[in-house]
Design a protein around this motif. Structure first.
Motif, PDB file in Angstrom:
ATOM      1  N   PRO A 162       0.805  -1.227   0.000  1.00 28.80           N
ATOM      2  CA  PRO A 162       0.000   0.000   0.000  1.00 28.80           C
ATOM      3  C   PRO A 162       0.837   1.276   0.000  1.00 28.80           C
ATOM      4  N   ARG A 163       2.065   1.214   0.532  1.00 29.15           N
ATOM      5  CA  ARG A 163       2.916   2.407   0.538  1.00 29.15           C
ATOM      6  C   ARG A 163       3.419   2.722  -0.856  1.00 29.15           C
ATOM      7  N   LEU A 164       3.882   1.674  -1.561  1.00 33.55           N
ATOM      8  CA  LEU A 164       4.524   1.864  -2.856  1.00 33.55           C
ATOM      9  C   LEU A 164       3.542   1.761  -4.011  1.00 33.55           C
ATOM     10  N   ARG A 165       2.326   1.279  -3.728  1.00 29.97           N
ATOM     11  CA  ARG A 165       1.209   1.310  -4.686  1.00 29.97           C
ATOM     12  C   ARG A 165       1.420   0.404  -5.879  1.00 29.97           C
ATOM     13  N   PHE A 166       2.120  -0.716  -5.702  1.00 27.18           N
ATOM     14  CA  PHE A 166       2.198  -1.678  -6.804  1.00 27.18           C
ATOM     15  C   PHE A 166       1.962  -3.091  -6.285  1.00 27.18           C
ATOM     16  N   ASP A 167       1.532  -3.970  -7.209  1.00 30.41           N
ATOM     17  CA  ASP A 167       1.365  -5.387  -6.903  1.00 30.41           C
ATOM     18  C   ASP A 167       2.704  -6.093  -7.098  1.00 30.41           C
ATOM     19  N   TYR A 168       2.852  -7.243  -6.452  1.00 34.30           N
ATOM     20  CA  TYR A 168       4.136  -7.926  -6.577  1.00 34.30           C
ATOM     21  C   TYR A 168       4.027  -9.399  -6.198  1.00 34.30           C
ATOM     22  N   MET A 169       5.052 -10.143  -6.614  1.00 34.70           N
ATOM     23  CA  MET A 169       5.282 -11.509  -6.141  1.00 34.70           C
ATOM     24  C   MET A 169       6.783 -11.698  -6.032  1.00 34.70           C
ATOM     25  N   THR A 170       7.223 -12.219  -4.882  1.00 34.88           N
ATOM     26  CA  THR A 170       8.642 -12.477  -4.663  1.00 34.88           C
ATOM     27  C   THR A 170       8.813 -13.825  -3.986  1.00 34.88           C
ATOM     28  N   PRO A 171       9.791 -14.621  -4.409  1.00 39.48           N
ATOM     29  CA  PRO A 171      10.082 -15.869  -3.691  1.00 39.48           C
ATOM     30  C   PRO A 171      10.821 -15.550  -2.399  1.00 39.48           C
ATOM     31  N   SER A 172      10.540 -16.296  -1.347  1.00 38.05           N
ATOM     32  CA  SER A 172      11.234 -16.049  -0.090  1.00 38.05           C
ATOM     33  C   SER A 172      12.168 -17.197   0.275  1.00 38.05           C
ATOM     34  N   ASP A 173      11.737 -18.434   0.061  1.00 41.59           N
ATOM     35  CA  ASP A 173      12.588 -19.559   0.455  1.00 41.59           C
ATOM     36  C   ASP A 173      12.428 -20.776  -0.465  1.00 41.59           C
ATOM     37  N   GLN A 174      11.992 -20.525  -1.716  1.00 43.21           N
ATOM     38  CA  GLN A 174      11.777 -21.644  -2.647  1.00 43.21           C
ATOM     39  C   GLN A 174      12.976 -21.806  -3.576  1.00 43.21           C
ATOM     40  N   ILE A 175      14.151 -22.069  -3.010  1.00 44.82           N
ATOM     41  CA  ILE A 175      15.359 -22.139  -3.817  1.00 44.82           C
ATOM     42  C   ILE A 175      15.286 -23.273  -4.836  1.00 44.82           C
ATOM     43  N   ARG A 176      14.916 -24.459  -4.377  1.00 41.46           N
ATOM     44  CA  ARG A 176      14.866 -25.607  -5.284  1.00 41.46           C
ATOM     45  C   ARG A 176      13.819 -25.392  -6.371  1.00 41.46           C
ATOM     46  N   GLU A 177      12.650 -24.871  -6.002  1.00 38.05           N
ATOM     47  CA  GLU A 177      11.594 -24.648  -6.993  1.00 38.05           C
ATOM     48  C   GLU A 177      12.020 -23.627  -8.031  1.00 38.05           C
ATOM     49  N   MET A 178      12.738 -22.603  -7.611  1.00 36.46           N
ATOM     50  CA  MET A 178      13.203 -21.600  -8.555  1.00 36.46           C
ATOM     51  C   MET A 178      14.245 -22.180  -9.505  1.00 36.46           C
ATOM     52  N   GLN A 179      15.086 -23.067  -9.014  1.00 35.22           N
ATOM     53  CA  GLN A 179      16.078 -23.710  -9.867  1.00 35.22           C
ATOM     54  C   GLN A 179      15.420 -24.638 -10.882  1.00 35.22           C
ATOM     55  N   GLU A 180      14.252 -25.173 -10.545  1.00 36.89           N
ATOM     56  CA  GLU A 180      13.531 -26.073 -11.452  1.00 36.89           C
ATOM     57  C   GLU A 180      12.641 -25.319 -12.438  1.00 36.89           C
ATOM     58  N   MET A 181      12.529 -24.031 -12.268  1.00 35.54           N
ATOM     59  CA  MET A 181      11.686 -23.217 -13.151  1.00 35.54           C
ATOM     60  C   MET A 181      12.361 -23.076 -14.510  1.00 35.54           C
ATOM     61  N   SER A 182      11.665 -23.393 -15.563  1.00 35.11           N
ATOM     62  CA  SER A 182      12.239 -23.390 -16.914  1.00 35.11           C
ATOM     63  C   SER A 182      11.959 -22.072 -17.630  1.00 35.11           C
ATOM     64  N   GLY A 183      12.616 -21.905 -18.761  1.00 34.88           N
ATOM     65  CA  GLY A 183      12.356 -20.742 -19.585  1.00 34.88           C
ATOM     66  C   GLY A 183      10.923 -20.714 -20.095  1.00 34.88           C
ATOM     67  N   GLU A 184      10.381 -21.878 -20.395  1.00 33.27           N
ATOM     68  CA  GLU A 184       8.995 -21.966 -20.850  1.00 33.27           C
ATOM     69  C   GLU A 184       8.038 -21.557 -19.740  1.00 33.27           C
ATOM     70  N   ASP A 185       8.368 -21.914 -18.502  1.00 32.22           N
ATOM     71  CA  ASP A 185       7.544 -21.497 -17.366  1.00 32.22           C
ATOM     72  C   ASP A 185       7.497 -19.973 -17.273  1.00 32.22           C
ATOM     73  N   VAL A 186       8.636 -19.334 -17.498  1.00 36.44           N
ATOM     74  CA  VAL A 186       8.693 -17.867 -17.448  1.00 36.44           C
ATOM     75  C   VAL A 186       7.825 -17.272 -18.545  1.00 36.44           C
ATOM     76  N   ARG A 187       7.884 -17.846 -19.727  1.00 36.94           N
ATOM     77  CA  ARG A 187       7.061 -17.342 -20.832  1.00 36.94           C
ATOM     78  C   ARG A 187       5.579 -17.431 -20.482  1.00 36.94           C
ATOM     79  N   ILE A 188       5.160 -18.560 -19.938  1.00 33.25           N
ATOM     80  CA  ILE A 188       3.754 -18.753 -19.576  1.00 33.25           C
ATOM     81  C   ILE A 188       3.337 -17.758 -18.503  1.00 33.25           C
ATOM     82  N   LEU A 189       4.207 -17.554 -17.515  1.00 34.56           N
ATOM     83  CA  LEU A 189       3.897 -16.632 -16.428  1.00 34.56           C
ATOM     84  C   LEU A 189       3.746 -15.204 -16.943  1.00 34.56           C
ATOM     85  N   LEU A 190       4.663 -14.759 -17.799  1.00 31.21           N
ATOM     86  CA  LEU A 190       4.597 -13.390 -18.314  1.00 31.21           C
ATOM     87  C   LEU A 190       3.399 -13.199 -19.247  1.00 31.21           C
ATOM     88  N   GLU A 191       3.063 -14.222 -20.012  1.00 37.78           N
ATOM     89  CA  GLU A 191       1.880 -14.125 -20.876  1.00 37.78           C
ATOM     90  C   GLU A 191       0.613 -14.029 -20.043  1.00 37.78           C
TER      91      GLU A 191
END
Length: 372
Positions: free
Chosen positions: A207-236
């Motif tokens: 509410p202070r900065l007035r934007f929406d967001y998502m950030t990983p906090s402790d999903q190191i293994r899941e982030m390492q398993e995230m593929s380039g195709e996953d990123v494309r799907i997420l951004l689309e």
């Protein structure tokens, strides 16, 4: 000629009266019809009227009341801290209160007429993806990305901040629930066709900065398993929501497939480098490893006023410099991050300069193509 209606909402009655008197006795009196308001309720009633036209000039103190309030009036913010917006096409421009009234009204009129020219194309504006990338850790990449998201949102842009780092330090700076990223990754893998509605449920809001967001906090293994195709799907999925003008992606210094794919899908890449021999070597190595990318802008952070290294080996010149902030040498509280107005303003200046640079290069390329 019909006068433009200027509605002024300001808690400083003396300033508002002086502004109105200046307009009525100057050359602007033939162009503007001024109506002053000191109470928010009266303006809210006014906004309920259909087909209202003109300009709503409101002080920064009232800005939070209008962030989600739809109106046909062109909103301009009167600020005591933020300098004049640099571009007339800024969606929600800011005007510095403590400048000459003639200059203030001149800029107000320029913003308004530019908005009238662009109003036909506003509905078709597409989401722009901006990545902030760094060659080494502790380069100030995340601070830069967060301040850019803040500056854009404060200027009326709809912003989504997305961190694709293995562990995001921004999670400790932002207000909101940052523990939902693993749920998002689950839906991305299992039911990608439903990802858009799931983002609506899982995203956080500061509410202070007035934007929406998502950030990983402790999903190191899941982030390492995230593929380039996953990123494309997420951004689309994010862009298909048609809710955001900008997606700011915070990337770590690596050539992981999710990082490279995010860079490939970005319209602007703010590549943060340090004036340091080791950092320059790593930047050069990453450039060779990743290959040619479109929209790269090299930015020197922690600049102290004198450049020591030759960045020509990167194949592109340095476009911007961000200042060294001594207070950030050791971060001990989240509030430290927001205390440097100079850095924040220069981050926005960096982005507008890079936008102008890209537009100029595109224009030259189109002219050359037409000539051939």
């Amino acid at each position: 000629m019909t006068k433009i209606q200027l509605y002024v909402l300001d808690e400083d009655n003396a300033y508002a009266d002086r502004l109105a008197a200046f307009i009525r006795t100057s050359e602007f009196g033939d162009k503007l019809q001024v109506k002053l308001f000191s109470k928010l309720d009266f303006v809210m009633e006014l906004l309920d009227k259909p087909e209202l036209e003109g300009i709503l000039l409101l002080s920064e103190a009232y800005y939070p009341n209008f962030t989600n309030r739809c109106t046909s009036l062109f909103k301009i913010i009167l600020s005591e801290q933020i300098c004049n917006s640099r571009e007339a096409e800024t969606k929600l421009p800011f005007l510095y209160r403590f400048q000459s009234l003639h200059q203030l009204i001149s800029r107000l009129m320029a913003f308004y007429w530019e908005q009238q020219k662009l109003i036909a194309s506003v509905g078709s504006k597409r989401t722009q993806i901006v990545s902030v990338f760094g060659s080494v850790g502790n380069s100030g990449k995340t601070i830069t990305a967060i301040h850019l998201a803040k500056q854009l949102s404060f200027r009326g842009e709809r912003v989504f901040y997305l961190s694709l780092e293995s562990i995001s330090s921004a999670s400790s700076w932002l207000e909101g629930d940052s523990s939902r990223f693993s749920q998002l990754l689950y839906y991305l893998k299992s039911t990608p066709e439903l990802l858009g509605p799931k983002i609506e449920l899982l995203k956080s809001h500061d509410p202070r900065l007035r934007f929406d967001y998502m950030t990983p906090s402790d999903q190191i293994r899941e982030m390492q398993e995230m593929s380039g195709e996953d990123v494309r799907i997420l951004l689309e999925a994010l862009t298909s929501l048609n809710q955001y003008d900008f997606i700011i992606i915070d990337l770590e210094a690596s050539v992981h497939p999710r990082i490279v794919r995010a860079l490939e899908l970005s319209e602007y890449i703010m590549w943060i480098v340090l004036d340091d021999l080791n950092g320059l070597f790593k930047a050069q190595a990453l450039c060779k490893q990743i290959g040619k990318l479109q929209g790269v802008h090299f930015v020197v952070n922690k600049y102290t006023g004198k450049q020591m290294n030759n960045f020509s080996v990167l194949g592109k010149s340095i476009e911007c410099y961000l200042p060294y902030i001594p207070e950030w040498k050791i971060i001990h509280s989240a509030e430290q991050i927001w205390q440097s107005v100079i850095f924040s303003e220069q981050v926005y200046g960096m982005f507008t300069a890079c936008k102008s640079s890209l537009s100029s290069r595109s224009l030259i390329a189109n002219e050359e193509a037409a000539a051939s």
